[in-house]
Design a protein around this motif. Structure first.
Motif, short mmCIF file in Angstrom:
data_model
loop_
_atom_site.label_atom_id
_atom_site.label_comp_id
_atom_site.label_asym_id
_atom_site.label_seq_id
_atom_site.Cartn_x
_atom_site.Cartn_y
_atom_site.Cartn_z
N ILE A 64 -6.85 16.05 -15.34
CA ILE A 64 -6.42 14.75 -14.82
C ILE A 64 -5.28 15.00 -13.85
CG2 ILE A 64 -5.32 12.56 -15.41
CD1 ILE A 64 -6.88 12.64 -18.05
N ALA A 65 -5.40 14.42 -12.65
CA ALA A 65 -4.37 14.60 -11.63
C ALA A 65 -3.35 13.46 -11.65
CB ALA A 65 -5.01 14.68 -10.25
N SER A 66 -3.82 12.24 -11.95
CA SER A 66 -2.91 11.10 -12.00
C SER A 66 -3.54 9.96 -12.77
CB SER A 66 -2.52 10.62 -10.60
OG SER A 66 -3.65 10.13 -9.90
N VAL A 67 -2.68 9.13 -13.32
CA VAL A 67 -3.08 7.89 -13.99
C VAL A 67 -2.12 6.82 -13.49
CG1 VAL A 67 -3.41 6.67 -16.17
CG2 VAL A 67 -3.88 9.12 -16.04
N VAL A 68 -2.63 5.87 -12.73
CA VAL A 68 -1.77 4.84 -12.15
C VAL A 68 -2.45 3.47 -12.18
CG1 VAL A 68 -0.56 6.43 -10.61
CG2 VAL A 68 -2.59 5.27 -9.80
N THR A 69 -1.62 2.44 -12.22
CA THR A 69 -2.11 1.08 -12.06
C THR A 69 -1.90 0.71 -10.60
OG1 THR A 69 -1.57 0.49 -14.32
CG2 THR A 69 -1.82 -1.32 -12.77
N GLU A 70 -2.98 0.34 -9.95
CA GLU A 70 -2.91 -0.04 -8.54
C GLU A 70 -2.51 -1.51 -8.41
OE1 GLU A 70 -2.92 2.05 -6.26
OE2 GLU A 70 -3.98 3.79 -7.04
N PRO A 71 -1.97 -1.92 -7.26
CA PRO A 71 -1.64 -3.34 -7.06
C PRO A 71 -2.91 -4.20 -7.11
CG PRO A 71 -0.66 -1.97 -5.35
CD PRO A 71 -1.59 -1.09 -6.13
N PRO A 72 -2.77 -5.47 -7.46
CA PRO A 72 -3.94 -6.37 -7.43
C PRO A 72 -4.57 -6.38 -6.04
CG PRO A 72 -2.06 -7.44 -8.48
CD PRO A 72 -1.55 -6.15 -7.87
N PHE A 73 -5.87 -6.62 -6.02
CA PHE A 73 -6.64 -6.57 -4.78
C PHE A 73 -7.63 -7.72 -4.77
CE2 PHE A 73 -10.41 -5.12 -2.43
CZ PHE A 73 -9.84 -4.78 -1.22
N THR A 74 -7.83 -8.32 -3.60
CA THR A 74 -8.83 -9.38 -3.44
C THR A 74 -9.89 -8.91 -2.46
OG1 THR A 74 -7.16 -11.08 -3.87
CG2 THR A 74 -9.22 -11.79 -2.83
N TYR A 75 -11.15 -8.94 -2.90
CA TYR A 75 -12.27 -8.59 -2.03
C TYR A 75 -12.53 -9.72 -1.05
CZ TYR A 75 -13.39 -4.57 -4.97
OH TYR A 75 -13.34 -3.38 -5.63
N GLU A 101 0.08 21.74 -8.71
CA GLU A 101 -0.11 22.38 -10.01
C GLU A 101 0.77 21.65 -11.02
OE1 GLU A 101 -2.40 24.63 -10.57
OE2 GLU A 101 -2.92 24.66 -8.45
N GLY A 102 0.44 21.76 -12.28
CA GLY A 102 1.28 21.17 -13.31
C GLY A 102 0.65 19.95 -13.94
N GLU A 103 1.51 19.15 -14.52
CA GLU A 103 1.05 17.99 -15.29
C GLU A 103 0.57 16.86 -14.39
OE1 GLU A 103 3.92 16.79 -18.18
OE2 GLU A 103 4.38 18.86 -18.72
N ALA A 104 -0.18 15.96 -14.99
CA ALA A 104 -0.68 14.80 -14.27
C ALA A 104 0.47 13.88 -13.86
CB ALA A 104 -1.65 14.01 -15.15
N TYR A 105 0.31 13.21 -12.74
CA TYR A 105 1.29 12.25 -12.26
C TYR A 105 1.07 10.91 -12.97
CZ TYR A 105 3.59 8.75 -9.49
OH TYR A 105 4.38 7.71 -9.11
N TYR A 106 2.16 10.28 -13.35
CA TYR A 106 2.15 8.92 -13.85
C TYR A 106 3.51 8.33 -13.58
CZ TYR A 106 4.56 11.12 -17.76
OH TYR A 106 5.44 11.84 -18.49
N THR A 107 3.62 7.02 -13.62
CA THR A 107 4.91 6.37 -13.42
C THR A 107 5.64 6.37 -14.75
OG1 THR A 107 3.99 4.98 -11.68
CG2 THR A 107 6.06 4.26 -12.67
#
Length: 156
Positions: A80-91, A148-154
């Motif tokens: 796993i490279a990252s786990v993030v919540t993205e901003p809300p989006f409207t299609y 390299e290294g651990e996954a990114y998260y906030t």
């Protein structure tokens, strides 16, 4: 991108109200350092392959499925490279969503890179210094996968 049937079913009940969805992104890096990208059929932009988890589907399995569907390349998720919540989006149709995205660093394991004509207009391997212009969040995912290294998260 084709909308999964379970999302279409939910939309019959909730209309355009926000949906919380889990997405997966594959940053596929070849031994040469090139990154697999596809040009999306829905908006014509270049991106890493990925998609939405189906109900009950494991993230890594969804990732492998999505990459094969969109690019014809078989992959092995490495970490796993990252786990993030993205901003809300409207299609453009008014549907509102917010994604929690799990990005995986992957290596190619077979297949042949080609556009599927449904979700991808073009597929190609790009050296880091020759990548097409892409959304900032896609570039962040690629950067995290290359580190390299651990996954990114906030951090909390």
């Amino acid at each position: 991108m084709a909308t999964p049937e379970f999302i279409l079913s939910l939309r019959k009940h909730v209309g355009h109200e926000p949906l919380w969805l889990t997405g997966v992104t594959a940053v596929v890096i070849a031994e040469s350092g090139e990154v697999l990208l596809h040009r999306r059929a829905d908006d014509g932009s270049w991106s890493t392959p990925g998609g939405i988890l189906e109900p009950g589907e494991q993230p890594a399995a969804a990732l492998v499925r999505e990459v094969a569907e969109e690019t014809g390349v078989d992959v092995v998720p490495e970490r796993i490279a990252s786990v993030v919540t993205e901003p809300p989006f409207t299609y453009p149709n008014g549907d509102r969503v917010q994604f929690m995205d799990i990005a995986f660093r992957c290596r190619p394991a077979g297949g042949s890179a080609h556009a599927d004509e449904d979700e991808s207009l073009e597929v190609g391997w790009f050296a880091p210094e020759r990548m097409p212009a892409m959304n900032e969040r896609i570039m962040r995912r690629i950067a995290h996968a290359r580190e390299e290294g651990e996954a990114y998260y906030t951090a909390p």
